[in-house]
Design a protein around this motif. Structure first.
Motif, PDB file in Angstrom:
ATOM      1  N   VAL A 110     122.411  30.887  41.208  1.00  0.00           N
ATOM      2  CA  VAL A 110     123.386  31.942  41.507  1.00  0.00           C
ATOM      3  C   VAL A 110     124.671  31.654  40.744  1.00  0.00           C
ATOM      4  O   VAL A 110     125.067  30.490  40.593  1.00  0.00           O
ATOM      5  N   HIS A 111     125.328  32.711  40.272  1.00  0.00           N
ATOM      6  CA  HIS A 111     126.595  32.571  39.569  1.00  0.00           C
ATOM      7  C   HIS A 111     127.599  33.618  40.032  1.00  0.00           C
ATOM      8  O   HIS A 111     127.230  34.778  40.270  1.00  0.00           O
ATOM      9  N   SER A 112     128.848  33.216  40.120  1.00  0.00           N
ATOM     10  CA  SER A 112     129.944  34.161  40.000  1.00  0.00           C
ATOM     11  C   SER A 112     130.266  34.201  38.522  1.00  0.00           C
ATOM     12  O   SER A 112     130.907  33.287  37.990  1.00  0.00           O
ATOM     13  N   THR A 113     129.809  35.236  37.828  1.00  0.00           N
ATOM     14  CA  THR A 113     130.081  35.329  36.391  1.00  0.00           C
ATOM     15  C   THR A 113     131.538  35.670  36.119  1.00  0.00           C
ATOM     16  O   THR A 113     131.987  35.637  34.962  1.00  0.00           O
ATOM     17  N   THR A 114     132.279  35.969  37.180  1.00  0.00           N
ATOM     18  CA  THR A 114     133.734  36.090  37.092  1.00  0.00           C
ATOM     19  C   THR A 114     134.348  34.836  36.492  1.00  0.00           C
ATOM     20  O   THR A 114     135.365  34.897  35.795  1.00  0.00           O
ATOM     21  N   LYS A 115     133.733  33.698  36.757  1.00  0.00           N
ATOM     22  CA  LYS A 115     134.347  32.410  36.473  1.00  0.00           C
ATOM     23  C   LYS A 115     134.057  31.953  35.039  1.00  0.00           C
ATOM     24  O   LYS A 115     134.464  32.599  34.103  1.00  0.00           O
ATOM     25  N   TYR A 116     133.375  30.832  34.843  1.00  0.00           N
ATOM     26  CA  TYR A 116     133.236  30.270  33.498  1.00  0.00           C
ATOM     27  C   TYR A 116     132.441  31.159  32.546  1.00  0.00           C
ATOM     28  O   TYR A 116     132.733  31.207  31.347  1.00  0.00           O
ATOM     29  N   LEU A 117     131.440  31.866  33.048  1.00  0.00           N
ATOM     30  CA  LEU A 117     130.638  32.692  32.146  1.00  0.00           C
ATOM     31  C   LEU A 117     131.483  33.807  31.540  1.00  0.00           C
ATOM     32  O   LEU A 117     131.473  34.024  30.329  1.00  0.00           O
ATOM     33  N   GLY A 118     132.244  34.516  32.365  1.00  0.00           N
ATOM     34  CA  GLY A 118     133.178  35.511  31.837  1.00  0.00           C
ATOM     35  C   GLY A 118     134.323  34.845  31.101  1.00  0.00           C
ATOM     36  O   GLY A 118     134.658  35.193  29.967  1.00  0.00           O
ATOM     37  N   GLY A 119     134.966  33.916  31.783  1.00  0.00           N
ATOM     38  CA  GLY A 119     135.879  32.986  31.141  1.00  0.00           C
ATOM     39  C   GLY A 119     137.276  33.468  30.828  1.00  0.00           C
ATOM     40  O   GLY A 119     138.083  32.685  30.320  1.00  0.00           O
ATOM     41  N   HIS A 120     137.613  34.740  31.120  1.00  0.00           N
ATOM     42  CA  HIS A 120     138.913  35.255  30.706  1.00  0.00           C
ATOM     43  C   HIS A 120     139.673  35.947  31.843  1.00  0.00           C
ATOM     44  O   HIS A 120     140.651  36.655  31.590  1.00  0.00           O
ATOM     45  N   SER A 121     139.243  35.756  33.076  1.00  0.00           N
ATOM     46  CA  SER A 121     139.939  36.304  34.249  1.00  0.00           C
ATOM     47  C   SER A 121     140.158  37.814  34.143  1.00  0.00           C
ATOM     48  O   SER A 121     141.188  38.334  34.588  1.00  0.00           O
ATOM     49  N   ASP A 122     139.170  38.507  33.576  1.00  0.00           N
ATOM     50  CA  ASP A 122     139.329  39.953  33.413  1.00  0.00           C
ATOM     51  C   ASP A 122     138.120  40.747  33.921  1.00  0.00           C
ATOM     52  O   ASP A 122     138.005  41.951  33.661  1.00  0.00           O
ATOM     53  N   VAL A 123     137.226  40.090  34.642  1.00  0.00           N
ATOM     54  CA  VAL A 123     136.046  40.778  35.154  1.00  0.00           C
ATOM     55  C   VAL A 123     135.637  40.149  36.478  1.00  0.00           C
ATOM     56  O   VAL A 123     135.793  38.931  36.678  1.00  0.00           O
ATOM     57  N   VAL A 124     135.154  40.977  37.400  1.00  0.00           N
ATOM     58  CA  VAL A 124     134.535  40.505  38.637  1.00  0.00           C
ATOM     59  C   VAL A 124     133.069  40.895  38.575  1.00  0.00           C
ATOM     60  O   VAL A 124     132.731  42.083  38.500  1.00  0.00           O
ATOM     61  N   SER A 125     132.195  39.895  38.582  1.00  0.00           N
ATOM     62  CA  SER A 125     130.763  40.169  38.507  1.00  0.00           C
ATOM     63  C   SER A 125     129.996  38.932  38.953  1.00  0.00           C
ATOM     64  O   SER A 125     130.567  37.850  39.088  1.00  0.00           O
ATOM     65  N   GLY A 126     128.721  39.100  39.196  1.00  0.00           N
ATOM     66  CA  GLY A 126     127.874  37.998  39.645  1.00  0.00           C
ATOM     67  C   GLY A 126     126.492  38.117  39.055  1.00  0.00           C
ATOM     68  O   GLY A 126     126.145  39.124  38.429  1.00  0.00           O
ATOM     69  N   ALA A 127     125.696  37.083  39.243  1.00  0.00           N
ATOM     70  CA  ALA A 127     124.343  37.099  38.688  1.00  0.00           C
ATOM     71  C   ALA A 127     123.476  36.095  39.418  1.00  0.00           C
ATOM     72  O   ALA A 127     123.977  35.180  40.082  1.00  0.00           O
ATOM     73  N   LEU A 128     122.176  36.276  39.281  1.00  0.00           N
ATOM     74  CA  LEU A 128     121.231  35.239  39.684  1.00  0.00           C
ATOM     75  C   LEU A 128     120.064  35.251  38.711  1.00  0.00           C
ATOM     76  O   LEU A 128     119.780  36.258  38.051  1.00  0.00           O
ATOM     77  N   VAL A 129     119.421  34.105  38.626  1.00  0.00           N
ATOM     78  CA  VAL A 129     118.248  33.944  37.760  1.00  0.00           C
ATOM     79  C   VAL A 129     117.164  33.278  38.587  1.00  0.00           C
ATOM     80  O   VAL A 129     117.424  32.278  39.273  1.00  0.00           O
ATOM     81  N   THR A 130     115.954  33.812  38.539  1.00  0.00           N
ATOM     82  CA  THR A 130     114.828  33.228  39.263  1.00  0.00           C
ATOM     83  C   THR A 130     113.883  32.530  38.303  1.00  0.00           C
ATOM     84  O   THR A 130     113.719  32.942  37.149  1.00  0.00           O
ATOM     85  N   ARG A 131     113.276  31.460  38.798  1.00  0.00           N
ATOM     86  CA  ARG A 131     112.263  30.756  37.997  1.00  0.00           C
ATOM     87  C   ARG A 131     110.948  31.530  38.020  1.00  0.00           C
ATOM     88  O   ARG A 131     110.242  31.601  37.020  1.00  0.00           O
ATOM     89  N   ASP A 132     110.639  32.136  39.162  1.00  0.00           N
ATOM     90  CA  ASP A 132     109.380  32.844  39.370  1.00  0.00           C
ATOM     91  C   ASP A 132     109.585  34.345  39.158  1.00  0.00           C
ATOM     92  O   ASP A 132     110.491  34.941  39.742  1.00  0.00           O
ATOM     93  N   ARG A 133     108.764  34.957  38.332  1.00  0.00           N
ATOM     94  CA  ARG A 133     108.944  36.373  38.036  1.00  0.00           C
ATOM     95  C   ARG A 133     108.699  37.250  39.256  1.00  0.00           C
ATOM     96  O   ARG A 133     109.386  38.261  39.456  1.00  0.00           O
TER      97      ARG A 133
END
Length: 381
Positions: free
Chosen positions: A194-217
């Protein structure tokens, strides 16, 4: 040719030049609906809650970077967590969470999921035996943060994956603090990241978003069904901003880590600091584990101030480069008082954070300037 370098994949995975225009950056498909070639004759998309090309590029990129089979982008990190929880847990089920969980995650379990019948226990995840003891027959997931927010505790992902799988449960890892550049939980045995992509992935304090990635399809498809049904999806512009941030994730994380080490070195020798919490310190109880499962120790630093809460508040108010603000992971440095800010929801609970604690999100400015700023602020403590 298959490219394996993280930096290469961050820039290119899911992001081929646009076939119609040749645009080298994924366009912002700011559209809600799509023309059909006859009833049911889709050209790949039908409605942007269900799927959008910009969001699909982000989801493919995230799945690639985390080494998973399915990525899903949401309106926020909490939306990702809520959708996942409603996918994997039913009334009567049980989830183990960290005893120093992020305040928003704690609030989700304590005030939302509890109301629809999901039980939970907060356990020190750095203690595998405590985790094993907390497992019940109805346990469906062990929910991990590593490093944790804001106490920077470290959990052994591979070991907890074994504990979870022995119990027939899933291991969910919040990888927000480390990012996939520093840590890949799915490779260590986790089932969901799980990620808050708001943070390091976005990296510029200009977006609020999230994500998740599953190992199993198959699990990914179940979550995708709930994502579409519940609707808290990332919009196309937010997805584009997150993709833009990911392109420079590797170089930013290297600088975050290097600057954090400079700040930590200054804090560990300061007479007004009673404790520094950072996995890169050899005396940190999770240092060896972090060294084994992380590429670097990250840009998050917490410390406790001599003089208690009032002294900590003065330090937070006195910095000039470190901006007093919630959130983290942007290019600019931030300072906060968790007890009064991001973790206020844990006040009075077993997860309450120390009142003398200060949390830093160390940015990518000049390291020497950051050290000078925090040392000057500590003079007010």
């Amino acid at each position: 040719m298959a490219f394996t370098g993280f930096e290469t994949r961050a820039i290119h995975a899911g992001q081929e030049p646009d076939p119609q225009t040749g645009a080298v950056v994924v366009p912002i498909y700011q559209v809600s609906t799509y023309a059909q070639d006859g009833v049911g004759g889709l050209r790949g998309y039908e409605y942007s809650r269900t799927g959008n090309p910009t969001r699909a590029a982000l989801e493919e990129c995230l799945a690639d970077l985390e080494g998973g089979s399915r990525g899903l982008a949401f309106a926020s990190g909490m939306a990702a967590e809520d959708t996942l929880l409603r996918t994997i847990a039913s009334p009567g089920d049980h989830v183990i969470i960290p005893n120093d969980a992020y305040g928003g995650t704690y609030r989700l379990f304590s005030t939302v999921s509890s109301n629809w019948g999901v039980k939970w226990d907060a356990v020190p995840l750095a203690d595998p035996e405590a985790v094993r003891a907390a497992v019940r027959p109805e346990t469906v997931a062990i929910w991990v943060e590593t490093p944790t927010n804001p106490l920077l505790n470290v959990a052994d992902i591979a070991l907890l994956a074994d504990v979870a799988h022995d119990a027939g449960a899933l291991l969910v890892v919040d990888n927000t603090f480390a990012s996939p550049y520093l840590q890949r939980p799915l490779v260590e045995g986790a089932d969901v990241v799980v990620h808050s992509t708001t943070k390091y992935l976005g990296g510029h304090s200009d977006v609020v978003s999230g994500a998740l990635v599953t190992r199993d399809r198959e699990l990914g498809e179940r979550v995708a069904f709930h994502q579409n049904t519940m609707g808290a999806v990332a919009g196309p512009f937010d997805s584009w901003l997150a993709l833009r941030g990911i392109k420079t994730l590797a170089v930013r994380m290297d600088r975050h880590c290097a600057n954090a080490e400079q700040v930590v070195a200054a804090l560990t020798h300061h007479p007004k600091v009673t404790e520094v919490l950072y996995p890169g310190l050899p005396e940190h109880p999770g240092h060896k584990i972090a060294e084994a499962q992380m590429k670097g120790f990250g840009g998050m630093v917490s410390f406790r101030v001599a003089g208690g809460e009032e002294a900590a508040l003065r330090v937070c108010a006195a910095t000039r480069l470190f901006t007093l603000a919630e959130s983290l992971g942007g290019v600019e440095s931030l300072i906060e008082h968790p007890g009064r800010m991001t973790h206020a929801s844990t006040s009075g609970s077993p997860l309450e954070v120390p009142s003398d604690l200060v949390r830093l999100s160390v940015g990518i400015e000049s390291g020497s300037d950051l050290v000078a700023d925090i040392e000057a602020a500590l003079e007010t403590a």
